[in-house]
Design an enzyme around this catalytic site. Structure first.
Site, mmCIF file in Angstrom:
data_model
loop_
_atom_site.group_PDB
_atom_site.id
_atom_site.type_symbol
_atom_site.label_atom_id
_atom_site.label_comp_id
_atom_site.label_asym_id
_atom_site.label_seq_id
_atom_site.Cartn_x
_atom_site.Cartn_y
_atom_site.Cartn_z
ATOM 1 N N SER A 136 0.853 -1.200 0.000
ATOM 2 C CA SER A 136 0.000 0.000 0.000
ATOM 3 C C SER A 136 0.884 1.243 0.000
ATOM 4 O O SER A 136 2.027 1.192 0.480
ATOM 5 C CB SER A 136 -0.865 -0.003 1.270
ATOM 6 O OG SER A 136 -1.553 1.214 1.384
ATOM 7 N N TYR A 149 -1.968 -0.773 10.730
ATOM 8 C CA TYR A 149 -2.103 -1.217 9.340
ATOM 9 C C TYR A 149 -0.911 -0.719 8.511
ATOM 10 O O TYR A 149 -0.294 -1.483 7.761
ATOM 11 C CB TYR A 149 -3.422 -0.689 8.750
ATOM 12 C CG TYR A 149 -3.547 -0.914 7.265
ATOM 13 C CD1 TYR A 149 -3.845 -2.180 6.759
ATOM 14 C CD2 TYR A 149 -3.342 0.127 6.357
ATOM 15 C CE1 TYR A 149 -3.949 -2.392 5.387
ATOM 16 C CE2 TYR A 149 -3.448 -0.074 4.990
ATOM 17 C CZ TYR A 149 -3.754 -1.338 4.511
ATOM 18 O OH TYR A 149 -3.838 -1.551 3.159
HETATM 19 N N1 LIG Z 1 -8.845 -0.691 -0.901
HETATM 20 C C1 LIG Z 1 -7.817 0.112 -0.648
HETATM 21 O O1 LIG Z 1 -7.993 1.328 -0.513
HETATM 22 C C2 LIG Z 1 -6.431 -0.470 -0.562
HETATM 23 C C3 LIG Z 1 -5.346 0.415 -0.698
HETATM 24 C C4 LIG Z 1 -4.047 -0.089 -0.605
HETATM 25 C C5 LIG Z 1 -3.849 -1.444 -0.406
HETATM 26 N N2 LIG Z 1 -4.907 -2.281 -0.272
HETATM 27 C C6 LIG Z 1 -4.632 -3.703 -0.019
HETATM 28 O O2 LIG Z 1 -5.171 -4.466 -1.077
HETATM 29 C C7 LIG Z 1 -5.465 -5.783 -0.617
HETATM 30 C C8 LIG Z 1 -6.880 -6.145 -1.035
HETATM 31 O O3 LIG Z 1 -7.752 -5.190 -0.473
HETATM 32 P P1 LIG Z 1 -9.187 -4.845 -1.094
HETATM 33 O O4 LIG Z 1 -9.269 -3.380 -1.125
HETATM 34 O O5 LIG Z 1 -9.454 -5.625 -2.303
HETATM 35 O O6 LIG Z 1 -10.086 -5.368 0.132
HETATM 36 P P2 LIG Z 1 -11.522 -6.078 0.191
HETATM 37 O O7 LIG Z 1 -12.416 -5.570 -0.883
HETATM 38 O O8 LIG Z 1 -11.945 -5.938 1.621
HETATM 39 O O9 LIG Z 1 -11.169 -7.610 -0.114
HETATM 40 C C9 LIG Z 1 -10.340 -8.324 0.756
HETATM 41 C C10 LIG Z 1 -10.273 -9.774 0.309
HETATM 42 O O10 LIG Z 1 -9.369 -10.460 1.184
HETATM 43 C C11 LIG Z 1 -10.066 -11.566 1.782
HETATM 44 N N3 LIG Z 1 -9.514 -11.797 3.108
HETATM 45 C C12 LIG Z 1 -9.466 -10.955 4.165
HETATM 46 N N4 LIG Z 1 -8.900 -11.568 5.225
HETATM 47 C C13 LIG Z 1 -8.559 -12.813 4.804
HETATM 48 C C14 LIG Z 1 -7.959 -13.922 5.423
HETATM 49 N N5 LIG Z 1 -7.580 -13.893 6.715
HETATM 50 N N6 LIG Z 1 -7.756 -15.056 4.707
HETATM 51 C C15 LIG Z 1 -8.139 -15.103 3.402
HETATM 52 N N7 LIG Z 1 -8.717 -14.097 2.758
HETATM 53 C C16 LIG Z 1 -8.939 -12.962 3.460
HETATM 54 C C17 LIG Z 1 -11.532 -11.163 1.770
HETATM 55 O O11 LIG Z 1 -12.407 -12.286 1.794
HETATM 56 P P3 LIG Z 1 -12.963 -12.964 3.158
HETATM 57 O O12 LIG Z 1 -13.377 -11.844 4.057
HETATM 58 O O13 LIG Z 1 -14.073 -13.873 2.730
HETATM 59 O O14 LIG Z 1 -11.815 -13.742 3.721
HETATM 60 C C18 LIG Z 1 -11.606 -10.489 0.417
HETATM 61 O O15 LIG Z 1 -11.674 -11.451 -0.602
HETATM 62 C C19 LIG Z 1 -5.243 -5.760 0.883
HETATM 63 O O16 LIG Z 1 -3.985 -6.312 1.177
HETATM 64 C C20 LIG Z 1 -5.264 -4.277 1.225
HETATM 65 O O17 LIG Z 1 -4.513 -3.996 2.379
HETATM 66 C C21 LIG Z 1 -6.207 -1.832 -0.354
#
Ligand SMILES: NC(=O)c1ccc[n+]([C@@H]2O[C@H](COP(=O)([O-])OP(=O)(O)OC[C@H]3O[C@@H](n4cnc5c(N)ncnc54)[C@H](OP(=O)(O)O)[C@@H]3O)[C@@H](O)[C@H]2O)c1
Length: 264
Positions: A136, A149
């Site tokens: 991130s 985080y």
């Molecule tokens: N969205 C942002 O603004 C942003 C910015 C920078 C970086 N990121 C990073 O991008 C990545 C994906 O985020 P996103 O925005 O796509 O989030 P999201 O929409 O909340 O999706 C998260 C995914 O991870 C899964 N997950 C969460 N905990 C898990 C676990 N313990 N084991 C297996 N699967 C798990 C969730 O499914 P389940 O809940 O069913 O497990 C879901 O499929 C993360 O690493 C996040 O930190 C996001």
């Protein structure tokens, strides 16, 4: 224009494939011809995706081992790991429980490192592979109420850099993709929303579209070397300048003001 890697015959494992960045990455990899294995804690949310959907909580050592064993047994190889599963918790450190701290570190740090460790032998034996860690922009700017985080994402960056140096001589490429805010469920979930609670509009956060992050992940697979990709390049890439003392001091002031507002 995005040049497309050819992924026919390749096996791609995407963690956190049920929503957001992981879900669209899994779909794109299928479009590019890969056999895709997706995992999440709630596997039912992947039932509409054309992937081999498996339940796995990446914070569990037993789940991680059985996921990788199962993929290698059933598909014979793992060419690409997209280490994407991650959570946020929007709380000041003083407001967090021990369980909050443990789940952030177990998911974002231990889970990510151990997934890489588990897939590496197969990649090193074959002398090829890509590990794409989803970090991130928060790795470069630590701000309340996401202090813990942000620290987990700095950890991801440090791990990526070291593993890149360990593995690149043996043709395994290790990348990080560092997005700024992305329009997914991540922010609402960090603030306590449960998936399927309320309307999709309420659940989706603010930021760039998921497809921009997926484009950056796809670009990693075209590179003969590991890369760190900020999304969008401007202004998120500029966050790397936060090492400069004056920028750091300005962030200290901003962070202190944010923390006192959140405490009030
Ligand atoms: N969205 C942002 O603004 C942003 C910015 C920078 C970086 N990121 C990073 O991008 C990545 C994906 O985020 P996103 O925005 O796509 O989030 P999201 O929409 O909340 O999706 C998260 C995914 O991870 C899964 N997950 C969460 N905990 C898990 C676990 N313990 N084991 C297996 N699967 C798990 C969730 O499914 P389940 O809940 O069913 O497990 C879901 O499929 C993360 O690493 C996040 O930190 C996001």
């Amino acid at each position: 224009m995005l040049i497309k890697p050819k992924l026919e015959g390749q096996v791609v494992l995407v963690t956190g494939a049920s929503a957001g960045i992981g879900r669209d990455t899994a779909s794109r990899m299928v479009e590019l011809g890969a056999t895709v294995v997706g995992c999440a804690r709630d596997a039912a949310r992947m039932s509409d995706l054309p992937v081999d959907a498996r339940r796995c909580d990446v914070s569990s050592a037993a789940d991680r081992a059985s996921l990788v064993d199962g993929v290698l047994r059933d598909h014979g190889r793992i060419d690409v790991l997209v280490n994407n599963a991650g959570i946020g918790i929007a709380k000041l450190v003083e407001q967090m429980t021990t369980a909050d701290v443990e789940s952030l570190i177990a998911t974002n740090c231990t889970g990510l490192v151990d997934m890489a460790r588990l897939v590496l032998p197969n990649m090193l034996d074959r002398g090829s592979g890509h590990i794409v860690n989803i970090s991130s922009g928060a790795a470069w700017i630590s701000m309340p109420p996401f202090t813990v985080y942000c620290a987990t994402k700095s950890f991801v960056d440090a791990f990526t850099e070291g593993l890149r140096r360990e593995a690149s001589g043996r043709h395994v490429r290790v990348h990080s993709v560092n997005p700024g805010p992305v329009k997914t469920e991540w922010l609402p979930r960090s603030m306590g929303f449960v998936p399927d609670e309320g309307s999709a509009e309420q659940r989706d956060g603010h930021g760039v579209s998921v497809s921009r992050v997926v484009d950056a992940i796809v670009r990693c697979l075209l590179r003969p070397y590991g890369r760190t990709a900020s999304v969008p390049r401007f202004p998120i890439g500029l966050a790397r300048a936060t090492e400069l003392p004056l920028v750091r001091q300005a962030l200290d002031v901003g962070g202190r003001m944010a923390a006192s507002r959140l405490r009030a």
